[in-house]
Write a protein that holds these residues in place. Sequence first.
Motif, PDB file in Angstrom:
ATOM      1  N   ALA A   4       0.832  -1.215   0.000  1.00 33.05           N
ATOM      2  CA  ALA A   4       0.000   0.000   0.000  1.00 33.05           C
ATOM      3  C   ALA A   4       0.859   1.254   0.000  1.00 33.05           C
ATOM      4  CB  ALA A   4      -0.924  -0.013   1.206  1.00 33.05           C
ATOM      5  N   THR A   5       2.014   1.179   0.628  1.00 35.28           N
ATOM      6  CA  THR A   5       2.936   2.309   0.659  1.00 35.28           C
ATOM      7  C   THR A   5       4.342   1.798   0.359  1.00 35.28           C
ATOM      8  OG1 THR A   5       3.294   2.003   3.034  1.00 35.28           O
ATOM      9  CG2 THR A   5       1.534   3.524   2.371  1.00 35.28           C
ATOM     10  N   GLY A   6       5.275   2.720   0.260  1.00 32.87           N
ATOM     11  CA  GLY A   6       6.658   2.312   0.035  1.00 32.87           C
ATOM     12  C   GLY A   6       7.112   2.589  -1.376  1.00 32.87           C
ATOM     13  N   GLU A   7       8.289   2.055  -1.697  1.00 29.96           N
ATOM     14  CA  GLU A   7       8.901   2.367  -2.978  1.00 29.96           C
ATOM     15  C   GLU A   7       8.199   1.673  -4.137  1.00 29.96           C
ATOM     16  OE1 GLU A   7      12.861   0.541  -3.485  1.00 29.96           O
ATOM     17  OE2 GLU A   7      12.473  -0.478  -1.576  1.00 29.96           O
ATOM     18  N   GLU A   8       8.362   2.257  -5.325  1.00 28.87           N
ATOM     19  CA  GLU A   8       7.804   1.689  -6.542  1.00 28.87           C
ATOM     20  C   GLU A   8       8.562   0.422  -6.924  1.00 28.87           C
ATOM     21  OE1 GLU A   8       5.321   2.776  -8.865  1.00 28.87           O
ATOM     22  OE2 GLU A   8       4.667   3.898  -7.100  1.00 28.87           O
ATOM     23  N   PRO A   9       7.904  -0.499  -7.657  1.00 30.69           N
ATOM     24  CA  PRO A   9       8.639  -1.648  -8.189  1.00 30.69           C
ATOM     25  C   PRO A   9       9.798  -1.178  -9.055  1.00 30.69           C
ATOM     26  CG  PRO A   9       6.271  -1.922  -8.475  1.00 30.69           C
ATOM     27  CD  PRO A   9       6.482  -0.524  -8.017  1.00 30.69           C
ATOM     28  N   SER A  10      10.857  -1.976  -9.111  1.00 30.84           N
ATOM     29  CA  SER A  10      12.056  -1.597  -9.840  1.00 30.84           C
ATOM     30  C   SER A  10      12.019  -2.017 -11.306  1.00 30.84           C
ATOM     31  CB  SER A  10      13.289  -2.221  -9.172  1.00 30.84           C
ATOM     32  OG  SER A  10      13.405  -1.796  -7.838  1.00 30.84           O
ATOM     33  N   HIS A  11      11.464  -3.200 -11.589  1.00 32.29           N
ATOM     34  CA  HIS A  11      11.475  -3.702 -12.961  1.00 32.29           C
ATOM     35  C   HIS A  11      10.362  -3.034 -13.765  1.00 32.29           C
ATOM     36  CE1 HIS A  11      11.509  -6.362 -16.415  1.00 32.29           C
ATOM     37  NE2 HIS A  11      12.648  -6.873 -15.965  1.00 32.29           N
ATOM     38  N   PRO A  12      10.641  -2.611 -15.004  1.00 35.57           N
ATOM     39  CA  PRO A  12       9.619  -1.904 -15.796  1.00 35.57           C
ATOM     40  C   PRO A  12       8.348  -2.710 -16.008  1.00 35.57           C
ATOM     41  CG  PRO A  12      11.525  -2.500 -17.154  1.00 35.57           C
ATOM     42  CD  PRO A  12      11.923  -2.709 -15.736  1.00 35.57           C
ATOM     43  N   LEU A  13       8.456  -4.031 -16.137  1.00 27.71           N
ATOM     44  CA  LEU A  13       7.253  -4.837 -16.344  1.00 27.71           C
ATOM     45  C   LEU A  13       6.401  -4.891 -15.079  1.00 27.71           C
ATOM     46  CD1 LEU A  13       8.672  -7.733 -18.541  1.00 27.71           C
ATOM     47  CD2 LEU A  13       7.145  -5.903 -19.262  1.00 27.71           C
ATOM     48  N   LEU A  14       7.025  -4.803 -13.920  1.00 30.22           N
ATOM     49  CA  LEU A  14       6.248  -4.782 -12.682  1.00 30.22           C
ATOM     50  C   LEU A  14       5.667  -3.396 -12.423  1.00 30.22           C
ATOM     51  CD1 LEU A  14       7.847  -7.497 -12.436  1.00 30.22           C
ATOM     52  CD2 LEU A  14       7.530  -7.238  -9.977  1.00 30.22           C
ATOM     53  N   ARG A  15       6.350  -2.368 -12.898  1.00 30.23           N
ATOM     54  CA  ARG A  15       5.750  -1.030 -12.805  1.00 30.23           C
ATOM     55  C   ARG A  15       4.500  -0.948 -13.679  1.00 30.23           C
ATOM     56  NH1 ARG A  15      11.198   0.793 -12.742  1.00 30.23           N
ATOM     57  NH2 ARG A  15      11.121   1.469 -14.908  1.00 30.23           N
ATOM     58  N   LYS A  16       4.528  -1.631 -14.836  1.00 28.03           N
ATOM     59  CA  LYS A  16       3.335  -1.672 -15.687  1.00 28.03           C
ATOM     60  C   LYS A  16       2.222  -2.493 -15.048  1.00 28.03           C
ATOM     61  CE  LYS A  16       5.629  -1.157 -20.193  1.00 28.03           C
ATOM     62  NZ  LYS A  16       5.892  -1.811 -21.502  1.00 28.03           N
ATOM     63  N   LEU A  17       2.605  -3.484 -14.255  1.00 32.13           N
ATOM     64  CA  LEU A  17       1.626  -4.366 -13.628  1.00 32.13           C
ATOM     65  C   LEU A  17       0.891  -3.672 -12.479  1.00 32.13           C
ATOM     66  CD1 LEU A  17       0.421  -7.256 -13.355  1.00 32.13           C
ATOM     67  CD2 LEU A  17       2.359  -7.794 -11.848  1.00 32.13           C
ATOM     68  N   ARG A  18       1.545  -2.775 -11.787  1.00 34.40           N
ATOM     69  CA  ARG A  18       0.976  -2.203 -10.560  1.00 34.40           C
ATOM     70  C   ARG A  18      -0.382  -1.525 -10.791  1.00 34.40           C
ATOM     71  NH1 ARG A  18       4.162   1.644  -6.160  1.00 34.40           N
ATOM     72  NH2 ARG A  18       3.236   0.663  -4.331  1.00 34.40           N
ATOM     73  N   PRO A  19      -0.559  -0.692 -11.836  1.00 35.49           N
ATOM     74  CA  PRO A  19      -1.880  -0.091 -12.043  1.00 35.49           C
ATOM     75  C   PRO A  19      -2.968  -1.128 -12.292  1.00 35.49           C
ATOM     76  CG  PRO A  19      -0.216   1.069 -13.325  1.00 35.49           C
ATOM     77  CD  PRO A  19       0.437  -0.170 -12.803  1.00 35.49           C
ATOM     78  N   THR A  20      -2.636  -2.199 -13.008  1.00 37.54           N
ATOM     79  CA  THR A  20      -3.605  -3.272 -13.253  1.00 37.54           C
ATOM     80  C   THR A  20      -4.013  -3.936 -11.949  1.00 37.54           C
ATOM     81  OG1 THR A  20      -2.867  -3.718 -15.515  1.00 37.54           O
ATOM     82  CG2 THR A  20      -3.903  -5.540 -14.339  1.00 37.54           C
ATOM     83  N   VAL A  21      -3.044  -4.236 -11.113  1.00 40.05           N
ATOM     84  CA  VAL A  21      -3.330  -4.872  -9.816  1.00 40.05           C
ATOM     85  C   VAL A  21      -4.266  -4.007  -8.993  1.00 40.05           C
ATOM     86  CG1 VAL A  21      -2.268  -5.401  -7.584  1.00 40.05           C
ATOM     87  CG2 VAL A  21      -1.281  -6.332  -9.682  1.00 40.05           C
TER      88      VAL A  21
END
Length: 303
Positions: free
Chosen positions: A92-109
């Motif tokens: 819920a809080t904290g740093e963003e994912p590091s890998h670009p594919l996981l950064r793309k996944l976060r909004p979907t999740v």
Amino acid sequence: MTPTPTARTGDATLGKAADENFPVAPFFLPRAWRGDLMAVYGFARLVDDIGDGDLAPGGADARHLGLEPEQSEDRLAMLDALETDLRRVFAATGEEPSHPLLRKLRPTVRRRALTPEPFLGLIEANRQDQKVRRYGTYAELAAYCELSANPVGRLVLALTCTTSPERVRRSDAVCTALQIVEHLQDVAEDLERDRIYLPAEDMERFRVTEADLAVPSAGASVRALIAYEAQRASDLLDEGPPLVGSVDGRLKLLLAGFVGGGRSALTAISAAGFDVLPGPPKATKPSLLREVGTVLRRARGER
């Protein structure tokens, strides 16, 4: 304009969608669905590429996960780092994912309120690949598919808000079938990686040895074994039309594409005389379209 290393890392992984037995995010789906499906596919493909040692050269994926480039060859370390990054997706809080594919996944999740369990299952399946090279029984193989394949179908249902116990049951059967089909196509390639996904009990029944799988073309016993496992997958795919018939609209076409993709791959295996050792028998586009049409007709009869 030259793409950035980050862009190249994600694009190389997502570009493999065209090689799958089934359409990953076809054009007829709503744009939001396509984006979400590709975000999930990108994660699933990345996990498999780490587990199979198929990452792009240069160590970019390792750097994105906080490891040294040379650690990209350490598959367990890479999977552990990926799990750490995945947990950032769900935090819920904290740093963003590091890998670009996981950064793309976060909004979907967040948009679809997905849970971490299916994603963790995919990681665990690839950990198992590093430790388990043979499967004694079909039950053991099915348990592996529960981790390696079934989460994908469950995620598709979750993304489209169509989850129900019966749909999950049928989806699990279809996904297990698709995994078995892929294993049958890749017998020779898997053996090169010192992996065999044909149950040892079935190999013994058909009097097939590992040496029989290491030759350029399959003998009669190997072909009989492949035909047996193909029928198993076909029986599981029979759960597909009722699943397709239980949904509406464009989701019906998407699920029919998954089931039809498995059917057309089985057709290709059969057309090769069940000789999968020279290389993976691949379905043709006309075959895929025919099988999708058959699935849709059967689905209408299931309603």
